[in-house]
Write a protein that holds these residues in place. Structure first.
Motif, PDB file in Angstrom:
ATOM      1  N   PRO A  61       0.812  -1.233   0.000  1.00 49.10           N
ATOM      2  CA  PRO A  61       0.000   0.000   0.000  1.00 49.10           C
ATOM      3  C   PRO A  61       0.835   1.269   0.000  1.00 49.10           C
ATOM      4  O   PRO A  61       0.457   2.265  -0.615  1.00 49.10           O
ATOM      5  CB  PRO A  61      -0.823  -0.134   1.290  1.00 49.10           C
ATOM      6  CG  PRO A  61      -0.845  -1.574   1.601  1.00 49.10           C
ATOM      7  CD  PRO A  61       0.481  -2.098   1.148  1.00 49.10           C
ATOM      8  N   LEU A  62       1.991   1.243   0.693  1.00 46.27           N
ATOM      9  CA  LEU A  62       2.832   2.434   0.730  1.00 46.27           C
ATOM     10  C   LEU A  62       3.448   2.726  -0.633  1.00 46.27           C
ATOM     11  O   LEU A  62       3.517   3.887  -1.059  1.00 46.27           O
ATOM     12  CB  LEU A  62       3.929   2.261   1.786  1.00 46.27           C
ATOM     13  CG  LEU A  62       3.457   2.195   3.241  1.00 46.27           C
ATOM     14  CD1 LEU A  62       4.645   1.985   4.171  1.00 46.27           C
ATOM     15  CD2 LEU A  62       2.706   3.465   3.636  1.00 46.27           C
ATOM     16  N   ALA A  65       0.724   4.093  -2.787  1.00 45.79           N
ATOM     17  CA  ALA A  65       0.335   5.441  -2.367  1.00 45.79           C
ATOM     18  C   ALA A  65       1.305   6.500  -2.876  1.00 45.79           C
ATOM     19  O   ALA A  65       0.886   7.567  -3.336  1.00 45.79           O
ATOM     20  CB  ALA A  65       0.239   5.496  -0.841  1.00 45.79           C
ATOM     21  N   ARG A  69      -0.509   6.256  -7.086  1.00 49.46           N
ATOM     22  CA  ARG A  69      -1.732   6.977  -6.744  1.00 49.46           C
ATOM     23  C   ARG A  69      -1.714   8.466  -7.086  1.00 49.46           C
ATOM     24  O   ARG A  69      -2.724   9.001  -7.573  1.00 49.46           O
ATOM     25  CB  ARG A  69      -2.041   6.791  -5.262  1.00 49.46           C
ATOM     26  CG  ARG A  69      -3.245   7.585  -4.781  1.00 49.46           C
ATOM     27  CD  ARG A  69      -3.557   7.312  -3.318  1.00 49.46           C
ATOM     28  NE  ARG A  69      -4.443   8.325  -2.774  1.00 49.46           N
ATOM     29  CZ  ARG A  69      -5.762   8.330  -2.945  1.00 49.46           C
ATOM     30  NH1 ARG A  69      -6.336   7.363  -3.638  1.00 49.46           N
ATOM     31  NH2 ARG A  69      -6.498   9.288  -2.434  1.00 49.46           N
ATOM     32  N   ARG A  82      -5.098  14.181  -6.087  1.00 51.56           N
ATOM     33  CA  ARG A  82      -5.036  12.879  -5.419  1.00 51.56           C
ATOM     34  C   ARG A  82      -3.604  12.654  -4.957  1.00 51.56           C
ATOM     35  O   ARG A  82      -2.741  12.294  -5.750  1.00 51.56           O
ATOM     36  CB  ARG A  82      -5.499  11.764  -6.355  1.00 51.56           C
ATOM     37  CG  ARG A  82      -5.884  10.483  -5.612  1.00 51.56           C
ATOM     38  CD  ARG A  82      -6.510   9.494  -6.550  1.00 51.56           C
ATOM     39  NE  ARG A  82      -5.524   8.893  -7.455  1.00 51.56           N
ATOM     40  CZ  ARG A  82      -5.825   8.045  -8.431  1.00 51.56           C
ATOM     41  NH1 ARG A  82      -7.085   7.698  -8.636  1.00 51.56           N
ATOM     42  NH2 ARG A  82      -4.874   7.539  -9.203  1.00 51.56           N
ATOM     43  N   PRO A  84      -0.838  10.927  -1.857  1.00 50.86           N
ATOM     44  CA  PRO A  84      -0.703   9.551  -1.354  1.00 50.86           C
ATOM     45  C   PRO A  84      -1.813   9.095  -0.425  1.00 50.86           C
ATOM     46  O   PRO A  84      -2.308   7.975  -0.566  1.00 50.86           O
ATOM     47  CB  PRO A  84       0.649   9.598  -0.631  1.00 50.86           C
ATOM     48  CG  PRO A  84       1.435  10.598  -1.401  1.00 50.86           C
ATOM     49  CD  PRO A  84       0.449  11.643  -1.809  1.00 50.86           C
ATOM     50  N   PHE A  85      -2.244   9.926   0.516  1.00 54.08           N
ATOM     51  CA  PHE A  85      -3.201   9.453   1.512  1.00 54.08           C
ATOM     52  C   PHE A  85      -4.488  10.262   1.576  1.00 54.08           C
ATOM     53  O   PHE A  85      -5.324  10.010   2.436  1.00 54.08           O
ATOM     54  CB  PHE A  85      -2.550   9.429   2.903  1.00 54.08           C
ATOM     55  CG  PHE A  85      -1.404   8.462   2.997  1.00 54.08           C
ATOM     56  CD1 PHE A  85      -1.602   7.100   2.807  1.00 54.08           C
ATOM     57  CD2 PHE A  85      -0.122   8.918   3.248  1.00 54.08           C
ATOM     58  CE1 PHE A  85      -0.545   6.212   2.874  1.00 54.08           C
ATOM     59  CE2 PHE A  85       0.946   8.029   3.322  1.00 54.08           C
ATOM     60  CZ  PHE A  85       0.734   6.683   3.138  1.00 54.08           C
ATOM     61  N   ARG A  86      -4.683  11.217   0.701  1.00 54.83           N
ATOM     62  CA  ARG A  86      -5.929  11.967   0.698  1.00 54.83           C
ATOM     63  C   ARG A  86      -6.187  12.577  -0.669  1.00 54.83           C
ATOM     64  O   ARG A  86      -5.256  12.768  -1.467  1.00 54.83           O
ATOM     65  CB  ARG A  86      -5.936  13.055   1.783  1.00 54.83           C
ATOM     66  CG  ARG A  86      -4.833  14.079   1.666  1.00 54.83           C
ATOM     67  CD  ARG A  86      -4.933  15.093   2.783  1.00 54.83           C
ATOM     68  NE  ARG A  86      -3.867  16.081   2.704  1.00 54.83           N
ATOM     69  CZ  ARG A  86      -3.796  17.157   3.470  1.00 54.83           C
ATOM     70  NH1 ARG A  86      -4.731  17.365   4.389  1.00 54.83           N
ATOM     71  NH2 ARG A  86      -2.804  18.018   3.335  1.00 54.83           N
ATOM     72  N   TRP A 203      -9.859  11.078   2.965  1.00 55.28           N
ATOM     73  CA  TRP A 203      -8.688  10.265   3.273  1.00 55.28           C
ATOM     74  C   TRP A 203      -8.777   8.903   2.598  1.00 55.28           C
ATOM     75  O   TRP A 203      -9.866   8.337   2.467  1.00 55.28           O
ATOM     76  CB  TRP A 203      -8.556  10.092   4.783  1.00 55.28           C
ATOM     77  CG  TRP A 203      -8.152  11.352   5.482  1.00 55.28           C
ATOM     78  CD1 TRP A 203      -8.994  12.305   6.002  1.00 55.28           C
ATOM     79  CD2 TRP A 203      -6.826  11.832   5.701  1.00 55.28           C
ATOM     80  NE1 TRP A 203      -8.269  13.336   6.538  1.00 55.28           N
ATOM     81  CE2 TRP A 203      -6.931  13.075   6.369  1.00 55.28           C
ATOM     82  CE3 TRP A 203      -5.556  11.338   5.412  1.00 55.28           C
ATOM     83  CZ2 TRP A 203      -5.816  13.819   6.753  1.00 55.28           C
ATOM     84  CZ3 TRP A 203      -4.447  12.075   5.782  1.00 55.28           C
ATOM     85  CH2 TRP A 203      -4.580  13.297   6.442  1.00 55.28           C
ATOM     86  N   ALA A 204      -7.639   8.386   2.162  1.00 54.25           N
ATOM     87  CA  ALA A 204      -7.571   7.098   1.459  1.00 54.25           C
ATOM     88  C   ALA A 204      -7.432   5.972   2.478  1.00 54.25           C
ATOM     89  O   ALA A 204      -6.359   5.377   2.638  1.00 54.25           O
ATOM     90  CB  ALA A 204      -6.404   7.097   0.471  1.00 54.25           C
ATOM     91  N   LEU A 207      -5.951   2.500   1.674  1.00 55.17           N
ATOM     92  CA  LEU A 207      -4.502   2.305   1.709  1.00 55.17           C
ATOM     93  C   LEU A 207      -3.942   2.436   3.123  1.00 55.17           C
ATOM     94  O   LEU A 207      -2.996   1.736   3.488  1.00 55.17           O
ATOM     95  CB  LEU A 207      -3.804   3.316   0.790  1.00 55.17           C
ATOM     96  CG  LEU A 207      -4.056   3.171  -0.714  1.00 55.17           C
ATOM     97  CD1 LEU A 207      -3.396   4.312  -1.469  1.00 55.17           C
ATOM     98  CD2 LEU A 207      -3.535   1.835  -1.220  1.00 55.17           C
ATOM     99  N   ILE A 208      -4.521   3.336   3.891  1.00 55.60           N
ATOM    100  CA  ILE A 208      -4.029   3.560   5.255  1.00 55.60           C
ATOM    101  C   ILE A 208      -4.265   2.338   6.125  1.00 55.60           C
ATOM    102  O   ILE A 208      -3.382   1.893   6.867  1.00 55.60           O
ATOM    103  CB  ILE A 208      -4.692   4.804   5.867  1.00 55.60           C
ATOM    104  CG1 ILE A 208      -4.327   6.052   5.058  1.00 55.60           C
ATOM    105  CG2 ILE A 208      -4.295   4.966   7.326  1.00 55.60           C
ATOM    106  CD1 ILE A 208      -5.050   7.308   5.493  1.00 55.60           C
TER     107      ILE A 208
END
Length: 225
Positions: A61-62, A65, A69, A82, A84-86, A203-204, A207-208
């Motif tokens: 996932p990292l 991201a 992503r 878009r 990495p995390f939001r 927030w994604a 992935l988090i």
């Protein structure tokens, strides 16, 4: 007698801005991680397969991201960033400025700052573009241009990040000019001005959540192993 319905404004497809190098690097890194992790899962002994699974759950996932992503979608009405995390979505009227220093950044009218991960700044590419512009100024010190010169050539000498930010600034100016004209028309017609959507952030968690779970499992397995 009913009044005719005003025609809807045309919708335009989003323009997409992303880093090809990031995509290629992400795919190669994913292949490497899956190859090493898969080999440990199928050939490892004892706690090794479980540690490999936890590591894959954390790493994949990292990598996705930070490489695959990030992307920026832009059309005539709004921008969607878009990261990495939001994911940040806002109309152009909320954008105060766009800058590309050591990183690409967007500033809102409310003072918030968002980084555009999909538009990385290459200092090497910027220096190369500056050298090309310097050589052109030396070749033509008085700014004379041949009738056969391509006016798009000056844009091609910009670094990719700078050109992308210039394109986005053009969309901002165009959207704000359109919003100003609409507000003027509404005030003349004594009608309420059209409202704009505010800034929204999502927030994604897809992935988090797996990355956090994988990290927790990895710590637990290392502690008890």
């Amino acid at each position: 007698m009913t009044s005719p319905t005003p025609p809807a404004e045309p919708t335009y497809a989003d323009r997409t801005f992303r880093s090809p190098a990031g995509i290629v690097g992400g795919v190669l890194l994913l292949l490497l991680v899956c190859w090493i992790g898969g080999d440990a899962v199928f050939r490892g002994h004892g706690w090794v397969p479980w540690l490999a699974l936890a590591g894959l759950l954390t790493a994949v996932p990292l990598v996705v991201a930070f490489t695959l992503r990030p992307v920026v979608y832009a059309n005539e009405q709004r921008i969607r960033i878009r990261n990495p995390f939001r994911t940040i979505t806002m109309p152009w009227t909320e954008v105060a400025d766009l800058r590309a220093g050591y990183s690409s950044e967007l500033f809102t009218e409310g003072g918030a700052k968002f980084q555009l991960w999909a538009v990385p700044v290459s200092l090497r590419q910027r220096k190369k573009a500056a050298r090309q512009q310097s050589r052109q100024s030396l070749d033509d010190p008085y700014g004379r241009t041949s009738v056969h010169a391509d006016v798009r050539d000056s844009q091609s000498r910009l670094a990719t990040a700078d050109q992308t930010m210039a394109d986005l600034r053009e969309l901002v100016e165009r959207a704000k000019a359109g919003a100003s004209s609409k507000a003027s028309a509404a005030s003349e017609a004594k009608a309420p001005a059209p409202s704009e959507a505010s800034v929204s952030v999502r927030w994604a968690y897809e992935l988090i959540a797996p990355a956090v779970v994988g990290a927790v499992l990895l710590v637990v397995l290392l502690a008890i192993g």
